[in-house]
Design a protein around this motif. Sequence first.
Motif, short mmCIF file in Angstrom:
data_model
loop_
_atom_site.label_atom_id
_atom_site.label_comp_id
_atom_site.label_asym_id
_atom_site.label_seq_id
_atom_site.Cartn_x
_atom_site.Cartn_y
_atom_site.Cartn_z
N MET A 111 4.30 -2.39 7.51
CA MET A 111 2.97 -2.91 7.21
C MET A 111 2.44 -3.78 8.36
O MET A 111 1.22 -3.93 8.52
CB MET A 111 2.99 -3.73 5.91
CG MET A 111 1.62 -4.23 5.47
SD MET A 111 1.69 -5.26 3.99
CE MET A 111 2.04 -4.03 2.74
N HIS A 112 3.34 -4.35 9.17
CA HIS A 112 2.93 -5.24 10.25
C HIS A 112 2.60 -4.49 11.55
O HIS A 112 2.52 -5.11 12.62
CB HIS A 112 4.01 -6.29 10.50
CG HIS A 112 4.23 -7.18 9.31
ND1 HIS A 112 5.25 -6.96 8.42
CD2 HIS A 112 3.54 -8.24 8.85
CE1 HIS A 112 5.19 -7.88 7.46
NE2 HIS A 112 4.16 -8.66 7.70
N THR A 113 2.41 -3.21 11.45
CA THR A 113 2.03 -2.40 12.61
C THR A 113 0.71 -2.89 13.22
O THR A 113 -0.24 -3.17 12.49
CB THR A 113 1.89 -0.93 12.19
OG1 THR A 113 3.19 -0.39 11.94
CG2 THR A 113 1.18 -0.11 13.25
N TYR A 146 4.25 1.02 5.02
CA TYR A 146 4.66 0.33 3.80
C TYR A 146 3.43 -0.20 3.06
O TYR A 146 2.46 -0.66 3.68
CB TYR A 146 5.57 -0.86 4.12
CG TYR A 146 6.80 -0.54 4.93
CD1 TYR A 146 7.31 0.74 5.05
CD2 TYR A 146 7.47 -1.56 5.59
CE1 TYR A 146 8.44 1.00 5.79
CE2 TYR A 146 8.61 -1.33 6.34
CZ TYR A 146 9.08 -0.04 6.44
OH TYR A 146 10.19 0.20 7.20
N GLN A 147 3.52 -0.18 1.75
CA GLN A 147 2.45 -0.74 0.91
C GLN A 147 2.93 -1.98 0.17
O GLN A 147 2.22 -2.48 -0.70
CB GLN A 147 1.97 0.32 -0.08
CG GLN A 147 1.29 1.52 0.59
CD GLN A 147 1.00 2.65 -0.37
OE1 GLN A 147 1.69 2.83 -1.38
NE2 GLN A 147 -0.03 3.42 -0.09
N HIS A 183 9.08 -5.78 1.80
CA HIS A 183 9.08 -4.33 1.88
C HIS A 183 10.14 -3.73 0.95
O HIS A 183 11.34 -3.82 1.23
CB HIS A 183 9.35 -3.88 3.31
CG HIS A 183 8.46 -4.55 4.32
ND1 HIS A 183 7.10 -4.65 4.15
CD2 HIS A 183 8.75 -5.14 5.50
CE1 HIS A 183 6.59 -5.27 5.20
NE2 HIS A 183 7.56 -5.60 6.02
N VAL A 184 9.69 -3.13 -0.13
CA VAL A 184 10.61 -2.48 -1.07
C VAL A 184 10.27 -1.01 -1.24
O VAL A 184 10.83 -0.35 -2.12
CB VAL A 184 10.59 -3.19 -2.44
CG1 VAL A 184 11.14 -4.61 -2.32
CG2 VAL A 184 9.20 -3.20 -3.06
N ASP A 185 9.38 -0.48 -0.39
CA ASP A 185 8.99 0.93 -0.51
C ASP A 185 9.22 1.69 0.80
O ASP A 185 8.48 2.60 1.13
CB ASP A 185 7.53 1.04 -0.92
CG ASP A 185 6.56 0.49 0.13
OD1 ASP A 185 6.97 -0.41 0.89
OD2 ASP A 185 5.41 0.96 0.19
N MET A 186 10.28 1.32 1.51
CA MET A 186 10.56 1.99 2.77
C MET A 186 10.89 3.48 2.56
O MET A 186 10.42 4.35 3.31
CB MET A 186 11.69 1.28 3.51
CG MET A 186 11.33 -0.14 3.95
SD MET A 186 12.66 -1.00 4.83
CE MET A 186 13.80 -1.33 3.49
N TYR A 187 11.69 3.78 1.56
CA TYR A 187 12.05 5.17 1.27
C TYR A 187 10.80 5.96 0.90
O TYR A 187 10.57 7.07 1.41
CB TYR A 187 13.06 5.22 0.13
CG TYR A 187 13.56 6.62 -0.20
CD1 TYR A 187 14.75 7.09 0.33
CD2 TYR A 187 12.84 7.45 -1.06
CE1 TYR A 187 15.21 8.37 0.04
CE2 TYR A 187 13.28 8.73 -1.35
CZ TYR A 187 14.48 9.18 -0.81
OH TYR A 187 14.92 10.45 -1.10
N GLU A 188 9.98 5.38 0.03
CA GLU A 188 8.76 6.07 -0.40
C GLU A 188 7.82 6.31 0.78
O GLU A 188 7.13 7.35 0.85
CB GLU A 188 8.07 5.27 -1.49
CG GLU A 188 8.81 5.21 -2.82
CD GLU A 188 9.98 4.23 -2.85
OE1 GLU A 188 10.74 4.24 -3.83
OE2 GLU A 188 10.16 3.47 -1.86
#
Length: 236
Positions: free
Chosen positions: A103-105, A121-122, A126-131
């Motif tokens: 997300m910090h891109t 990431y949304q 960050h807990v949606d790295m896999y998604e």
Amino acid sequence: RLLDAYRGTASAIAAFIDLAERLGATIDTPIAASAAPSAPCDDTVFDYVSGRICEAVARGCDAVLLDLHGAMVTASHDDGEGELLRRIRATAPGIMIGVALDMHTNLSATMVENASVIAGYQTYPHVDMYETGARAARPILASLQGCPLPTMAWGSRPMLTHVMRQGTDDEPNRSLQARARDLEAEGVLGATVFTGFPHADIPIVSLSAVVVDHDPARARAACDELLDMAWTRREG
């Protein structure tokens, strides 16, 4: 082996592995490297890592999937990820490239112009790295099976968002990321709002968004909606 190290983890790479294996693909993982936020990356390290990746691409492949951060600065390049993607694209001009980003891109034109699909990431933490890995990989793998490659619309706003106000449990980022997910639920292939990494002292730091879809007009409208929503709530 890298596959054994990352398979079954909550990472974007794990999603790449799962989806590619379901497709029956042969997977080549030439290198994996990481570092904590710190000083600019040494050119020797960057050239070595990017060289290993480009050598693998040069040997021949159908697609490239990358799990990157998005705010790398090197001694010679303000936009490390953009330079990596540029080198890959120069090695194989027609190759499809899917990229999962943090997300910090600090999103740049060079990143977008040299990638085929970008997803970020949304959630923060960050807990949606896999998604996110799955969102980056699925359109690429679908194209390998004959589906048309989607288009990307992107843009930025001149905002330096405070890192302590970027959590997705709090406003205004909570609503921004919820709207990105809603757009996907409404049919857009992928929607990402990047809060950016304001501590990187480079010109491209900003809040940005990218939307992936088969309909260029819908992608552009969705991207502009997310950017306008962020700009309207910039005081937050």
